[in-house]
Motif scaffolding. Structure first.
Motif, PDB file in Angstrom:
ATOM      1  N   MET A  15       0.838  -1.193   0.000  1.00 17.41           N
ATOM      2  CA  MET A  15       0.000   0.000   0.000  1.00 17.41           C
ATOM      3  C   MET A  15       0.875   1.245   0.000  1.00 17.41           C
ATOM      4  SD  MET A  15      -1.374  -0.026   3.960  1.00 17.41           S
ATOM      5  CE  MET A  15      -2.171   1.577   3.820  1.00 17.41           C
ATOM      6  N   ASN A  16       0.308   2.331  -0.498  1.00 15.72           N
ATOM      7  CA  ASN A  16       0.979   3.618  -0.547  1.00 15.72           C
ATOM      8  C   ASN A  16       0.199   4.599   0.310  1.00 15.72           C
ATOM      9  OD1 ASN A  16       3.141   3.022  -2.501  1.00 15.72           O
ATOM     10  ND2 ASN A  16       1.446   2.750  -3.947  1.00 15.72           N
ATOM     11  N   ALA A  17       0.312   4.437   1.598  1.00 18.15           N
ATOM     12  CA  ALA A  17      -0.377   5.296   2.561  1.00 18.15           C
ATOM     13  C   ALA A  17       0.219   5.042   3.938  1.00 18.15           C
ATOM     14  CB  ALA A  17      -1.876   5.034   2.565  1.00 18.15           C
ATOM     15  N   HIS A  18      -0.078   5.930   4.854  1.00 12.96           N
ATOM     16  CA  HIS A  18       0.383   5.752   6.227  1.00 12.96           C
ATOM     17  C   HIS A  18      -0.299   4.512   6.813  1.00 12.96           C
ATOM     18  CE1 HIS A  18       1.373   6.520  10.403  1.00 12.96           C
ATOM     19  NE2 HIS A  18       2.112   7.565  10.042  1.00 12.96           N
ATOM     20  N   PRO A  19       0.443   3.619   7.493  1.00 15.39           N
ATOM     21  CA  PRO A  19      -0.187   2.391   8.026  1.00 15.39           C
ATOM     22  C   PRO A  19      -1.280   2.664   9.045  1.00 15.39           C
ATOM     23  CG  PRO A  19       2.061   2.651   8.847  1.00 15.39           C
ATOM     24  CD  PRO A  19       1.888   3.667   7.760  1.00 15.39           C
ATOM     25  N   ASN A  20      -1.306   3.849   9.612  1.00 11.33           N
ATOM     26  CA  ASN A  20      -2.372   4.153  10.565  1.00 11.33           C
ATOM     27  C   ASN A  20      -3.735   4.221   9.883  1.00 11.33           C
ATOM     28  OD1 ASN A  20      -2.908   4.763  13.416  1.00 11.33           O
ATOM     29  ND2 ASN A  20      -3.678   6.698  12.623  1.00 11.33           N
ATOM     30  N   LYS A  21      -3.740   4.467   8.545  1.00  8.16           N
ATOM     31  CA  LYS A  21      -5.004   4.429   7.815  1.00  8.16           C
ATOM     32  C   LYS A  21      -5.651   3.051   7.931  1.00  8.16           C
ATOM     33  CE  LYS A  21      -4.992   8.609   6.131  1.00  8.16           C
ATOM     34  NZ  LYS A  21      -6.052   9.588   6.500  1.00  8.16           N
ATOM     35  N   PRO A  27       0.904   2.429  14.715  1.00  6.51           N
ATOM     36  CA  PRO A  27       2.192   2.327  14.018  1.00  6.51           C
ATOM     37  C   PRO A  27       2.977   3.638  14.115  1.00  6.51           C
ATOM     38  CG  PRO A  27       0.405   2.577  12.448  1.00  6.51           C
ATOM     39  CD  PRO A  27      -0.235   2.414  13.784  1.00  6.51           C
ATOM     40  N   MET A  28       4.261   3.551  14.362  1.00  2.29           N
ATOM     41  CA  MET A  28       5.147   4.704  14.474  1.00  2.29           C
ATOM     42  C   MET A  28       6.018   4.770  13.218  1.00  2.29           C
ATOM     43  SD  MET A  28       4.211   6.005  17.316  1.00  2.29           S
ATOM     44  CE  MET A  28       5.527   7.204  17.529  1.00  2.29           C
ATOM     45  N   VAL A  68     -20.935 -15.952  26.141  1.00  2.00           N
ATOM     46  CA  VAL A  68     -20.242 -16.205  24.882  1.00  2.00           C
ATOM     47  C   VAL A  68     -19.958 -14.844  24.234  1.00  2.00           C
ATOM     48  CG1 VAL A  68     -22.410 -16.437  23.589  1.00  2.00           C
ATOM     49  CG2 VAL A  68     -20.317 -17.451  22.701  1.00  2.00           C
ATOM     50  N   SER A  69     -18.786 -14.718  23.632  1.00  2.00           N
ATOM     51  CA  SER A  69     -18.383 -13.466  22.984  1.00  2.00           C
ATOM     52  C   SER A  69     -17.351 -13.795  21.914  1.00  2.00           C
ATOM     53  CB  SER A  69     -17.814 -12.473  24.012  1.00  2.00           C
ATOM     54  OG  SER A  69     -16.697 -13.031  24.683  1.00  2.00           O
ATOM     55  N   GLU A  70     -16.924 -12.765  21.189  1.00  2.00           N
ATOM     56  CA  GLU A  70     -15.918 -12.922  20.142  1.00  2.00           C
ATOM     57  C   GLU A  70     -14.648 -12.174  20.551  1.00  2.00           C
ATOM     58  OE1 GLU A  70     -17.471 -11.591  16.455  1.00  2.00           O
ATOM     59  OE2 GLU A  70     -19.202 -12.931  16.489  1.00  2.00           O
ATOM     60  N   LEU A  71     -13.520 -12.832  20.382  1.00  2.00           N
ATOM     61  CA  LEU A  71     -12.221 -12.240  20.675  1.00  2.00           C
ATOM     62  C   LEU A  71     -11.483 -12.072  19.343  1.00  2.00           C
ATOM     63  CD1 LEU A  71     -10.666 -11.320  23.193  1.00  2.00           C
ATOM     64  CD2 LEU A  71      -9.522 -13.530  23.204  1.00  2.00           C
ATOM     65  N   ILE A  72     -11.124 -10.838  19.010  1.00  2.00           N
ATOM     66  CA  ILE A  72     -10.540 -10.498  17.711  1.00  2.00           C
ATOM     67  C   ILE A  72      -9.185  -9.846  17.944  1.00  2.00           C
ATOM     68  CG2 ILE A  72     -10.849  -9.215  15.567  1.00  2.00           C
ATOM     69  CD1 ILE A  72     -13.869  -9.216  16.160  1.00  2.00           C
ATOM     70  N   TRP A  73      -8.179 -10.386  17.278  1.00  2.00           N
ATOM     71  CA  TRP A  73      -6.816  -9.857  17.398  1.00  2.00           C
ATOM     72  C   TRP A  73      -6.251  -9.678  15.997  1.00  2.00           C
ATOM     73  CZ3 TRP A  73      -1.945 -13.163  18.686  1.00  2.00           C
ATOM     74  CH2 TRP A  73      -0.828 -12.319  18.796  1.00  2.00           C
ATOM     75  N   VAL A  74      -5.791  -8.468  15.692  1.00  2.00           N
ATOM     76  CA  VAL A  74      -5.180  -8.136  14.410  1.00  2.00           C
ATOM     77  C   VAL A  74      -3.769  -7.641  14.674  1.00  2.00           C
ATOM     78  CG1 VAL A  74      -5.319  -6.726  12.328  1.00  2.00           C
ATOM     79  CG2 VAL A  74      -7.416  -7.584  13.392  1.00  2.00           C
ATOM     80  N   ASP A  75      -2.796  -8.261  14.024  1.00  2.00           N
ATOM     81  CA  ASP A  75      -1.387  -7.908  14.197  1.00  2.00           C
ATOM     82  C   ASP A  75      -0.808  -7.550  12.825  1.00  2.00           C
ATOM     83  OD1 ASP A  75       1.124  -7.675  15.620  1.00  2.00           O
ATOM     84  OD2 ASP A  75       1.707  -9.555  14.656  1.00  2.00           O
ATOM     85  N   ILE A  76      -0.187  -6.369  12.721  1.00  2.00           N
ATOM     86  CA  ILE A  76       0.334  -5.850  11.462  1.00  2.00           C
ATOM     87  C   ILE A  76       1.795  -5.484  11.660  1.00  2.00           C
ATOM     88  CG2 ILE A  76       0.104  -4.041   9.713  1.00  2.00           C
ATOM     89  CD1 ILE A  76      -2.828  -3.777  10.562  1.00  2.00           C
ATOM     90  N   GLY A  77       2.633  -5.807  10.678  1.00  2.00           N
ATOM     91  CA  GLY A  77       4.047  -5.461  10.758  1.00  2.00           C
ATOM     92  C   GLY A  77       4.672  -5.418   9.382  1.00  2.00           C
ATOM     93  N   LYS A 107      -7.359  -5.853   3.471  1.00  2.00           N
ATOM     94  CA  LYS A 107      -6.446  -5.916   2.327  1.00  2.00           C
ATOM     95  C   LYS A 107      -6.988  -5.101   1.160  1.00  2.00           C
ATOM     96  CE  LYS A 107      -3.934  -9.139  -0.638  1.00  2.00           C
ATOM     97  NZ  LYS A 107      -3.655 -10.558  -0.944  1.00  2.00           N
ATOM     98  N   GLY A 108      -8.283  -5.202   0.895  1.00  2.00           N
ATOM     99  CA  GLY A 108      -8.870  -4.411  -0.182  1.00  2.00           C
ATOM    100  C   GLY A 108      -8.770  -2.921   0.081  1.00  2.00           C
ATOM    101  N   PHE A 109      -8.956  -2.528   1.322  1.00  2.00           N
ATOM    102  CA  PHE A 109      -8.853  -1.108   1.659  1.00  2.00           C
ATOM    103  C   PHE A 109      -7.425  -0.610   1.465  1.00  2.00           C
ATOM    104  CE2 PHE A 109      -7.802   2.150   4.811  1.00  2.00           C
ATOM    105  CZ  PHE A 109      -8.750   3.123   4.524  1.00  2.00           C
ATOM    106  N   GLY A 110      -6.445  -1.375   1.914  1.00  2.00           N
ATOM    107  CA  GLY A 110      -5.061  -0.920   1.817  1.00  2.00           C
ATOM    108  C   GLY A 110      -4.567  -0.834   0.391  1.00  2.00           C
ATOM    109  N   GLU A 111      -4.932  -1.788  -0.451  1.00  2.00           N
ATOM    110  CA  GLU A 111      -4.421  -1.813  -1.810  1.00  2.00           C
ATOM    111  C   GLU A 111      -5.095  -0.816  -2.731  1.00  2.00           C
ATOM    112  OE1 GLU A 111      -4.847  -5.866  -2.961  1.00  2.00           O
ATOM    113  OE2 GLU A 111      -2.935  -6.483  -2.054  1.00  2.00           O
TER     114      GLU A 111
END
Length: 612
Positions: A296-302, A329-330, A433-442, A512-516
């Motif tokens: 992607m060509n944008a700040h990763p915070n997007k 992201p820094m 019952v609940s949903e646990l969501i974890w997203v890790d980006i690097g 992924k669609g948003f970033g690309e």
């Protein structure tokens, strides 16, 4: 913690889980109050003739019965209406504000659980635990509170059984000796301080501390002491019998025997109730994981901003998710590495049909049958103790022996309170019952400048500083988790998890669609840009001459073309006319006078070069 009510969503309007227990406690409290009132009536006439020791003793018993009855009723009345606010149950980890970064050790533990794709159960230690878990194999899969309660009550049961056997040996060997009365006194003291006191401790403390309570540790030591007493007790009492004062026929051996049998019966019923609370090993345990690479060509915070919007669509009943981890992201300097992550849990929602709605429902449900029997047994013990107290007061006023009646009343009330305390922890169980969501980006980044437009002849140019990210790694974990609490303010425990692959795929695909599709070109997009470009062209026509007009035309045409939909390329003539719209001036050949097309450099009629 406040209670929140939403008439559009009644999912948190729980039925009272303590309904059966409240019914039993109210009945016990009412009997205690009745017993206290009757003893007051019995002593009132005696007090009218003067104050003496017997009247004072009966008055003291009356006050104690009234206090116990009021305490039981107060305990039940505080739970007649059960309120469960949106901030309950307790969080799995410290919650972060929406605009703050942070993390915590509990959050890391749950992320590691998602990463390992498995649940972790503590291994039982010690010989007695080995015996317990061999009898109840599914106990290893139970919540920590149930495991610690089972261990404590198992130690108590063994201690009570050892006490009972040791007491019977001493009683049979020295029952006709002068030390007969001392047998009951010694074993009663031992049973109270070593057995009864740990049993009356609240099992909720075990759930909050997360460790085996002191009662379990005392039980192990008690077994050693009881074995010594069973072997050496009769010999020691026989040797000391001639030196002990004569109790004058006083003996509470029968009372102690009945009390120990009642306590053992309570432990046995508790074991059956506990067994029905156990569930088989989970058939499916794990989390759904998706790994994607993205450029992607944008700040990763997007990407983090889009993730926040996507997770907002997962809100349950319009209740915000609980955010446990957020790392922005820094990006510092022209190039380098960055990382970002977010861990959120949706609002836990109660699982249906997990609460007894009444006595009939509880007795017809295997999960609550023996628990209801234990609560009923506690009620019977307290009622019997109340009537024994009334009998003791009558004997006091009549000058008859009262030691046996008082000892029996105290023992029955103590065992009854123990049974109430043991059953209370199981009545307060809630499953969620609940949903646990974890997203890790690097990934890594490089800064770049993008220039668009001819630097010499173009009237419209665009320049943008962009951050170029090549082959960034994105990991998404999503799991539906089962949690349980014992009491609405107690800590929540994870007991099951199942992967939601479709949710993980949907979330990863959307990110992924948003970033690309992020653009690295700055172009006019608003209607105000279009209106202002038209006005600039009109002003050039009035004030700048032919050269200014041509420049204004090209500027307006470029902006209009950039703003028009791709499927229908726009020209100046395609733009709807308005009051301030600019219409290009017609051009004519200076040699032959023929009209030339817009932008033509040579006359189509005579071939002469057109004026610039």
């Amino acid at each position: 913690m406040s209670y929140e009510f939403n008439p559009e969503s009644q999912v948190f309007e729980f039925p009272n889980p303590y309904k059966v227990e409240n019914t039993a406690i109210i009945a016990s409290g009412a009997v205690m109050l009745l017993a206290g009132g009757l003893t007051l009536v019995m002593v009132r006439e005696r007090l009218s003739h003067g104050m003496d020791g017997r009247a004072v003793a009966v008055l003291g018993i009356s006050v104690l019965l009234l206090l116990l009855g009021i305490g039981l009723l107060a305990r039940a009345f505080t739970r007649l209406r059960y309120f469960f606010g949106r901030n309950r149950p307790a969080n799995l980890a410290p919650v972060l504000p929406q605009d703050k970064d942070g993390n915590s050790a509990p959050a890391d533990a749950y992320k590691e659980t998602l990463r390992q794709n498995a649940l972790t159960y503590p291994e039982p230690k010690g010989p007695l635990n080995g015996l317990l878990y061999s009898w109840l194999p599914n106990l290893i899969f139970a919540p920590g509170v149930i495991q610690r309660t089972a261990q404590t009550q198992f130690y108590n049961f063994l201690s009570l059984a050892a006490t009972f056997i040791s007491f019977l040996i001493c009683w049979l060997l020295l029952g006709q000796d002068s030390a007969n009365g001392w047998i009951g006194l010694v074993y009663s003291a031992f049973a109270f301080f070593q057995i009864m006191r740990p049993m009356t401790q609240k099992s909720g403390a075990a759930g909050r501390t997360g460790a085996v309570t002191e009662a379990a540790q005392v039980g192990i030591g008690s077994l050693i002491v009881l074995i010594i007493l069973a072997v050496l007790g009769p010999v020691l009492l026989g040797m000391a019998g001639s030196h002990l004062p004569d109790l004058g026929g006083l003996s509470i051996n029968g009372v102690l025997c009945v009390a120990l049998v009642c306590a053992l019966a309570g432990c046995a019923v508790f074991g059956l109730a506990l067994k029905n609370q156990l569930q088989p090993a989970p058939q499916a345990v794990g989390s759904a994981r998706v790994t994607e690479t993205m450029t992607m060509n944008a700040h990763p915070n997007k990407l983090m901003e889009e993730l926040d919007r996507l997770l907002m669509t997962r809100w349950f009943s319009l209740i915000p998710n609980r955010r446990y981890t957020h790392k922005s992201p820094m990006v510092v300097g022209q190039q380098g590495k960055f990382s970002a992550e977010m861990l959120e849990e949706t609002q836990p929602r109660p699982q249906p049909n997990r609460i007894a709605s009444g006595i009939g429902h509880a007795l017809s449900t295997p999960q609550f049958f023996w628990l209801t029997c234990l609560t009923g047994l506690a009620t019977v013990y307290l009622i019997v103790g109340a009537f024994a107290a009334i009998l003791a007061c009558r004997n006091i006023l009549g000058g008859e022996p009262v030691v046996t009646a008082i000892a029996f009343a105290l023992s029955q009330i103590a065992v009854g309170m123990f049974c109430y305390g043991a059953s209370h922890a199981l009545w307060g169980r809630f499953d969620f019952v609940s949903e646990l969501i974890w997203v890790d980006i690097g990934g890594s980044y490089e800064s770049a400048n993008v220039h668009l437009g001819n630097q010499l002849s173009s009237n419209v140019q665009t320049t943008k500083n962009v951050i170029n990210i090549e082959s960034m790694t994105m990991r998404v974990w999503v799991s539906e988790i089962d949690t349980v609490i014992f009491g609405k303010d107690d800590a929540r425990q994870l007991i099951g998890m199942r992967g939601l692959q479709h949710v993980a795929d949907e979330l990863a695909g959307a990110l992924k669609g948003f970033g690309e599709t992020r653009s690295m070109v700055v172009a006019p997009t608003s209607t105000q840009d279009l209106d202002r470009a038209q006005k600039v062209g009109a002003m050039n026509q009035l004030m700048g001459g032919q050269q200014a007009v041509d420049g204004g035309e090209r500027l307006a045409a470029a902006i209009l073309s950039a703003s028009a939909p791709a499927a229908h390329p726009a020209s100046i003539a395609d733009v709807p006319a308005s009051g301030n719209a600019y219409t290009p001036k017609a051009r004519f050949c200076s040699n032959c006078g023929a009209e030339a097309g817009d932008g033509a450099k040579f006359c189509a009629n005579c071939g002469k070069q057109m004026a610039a």
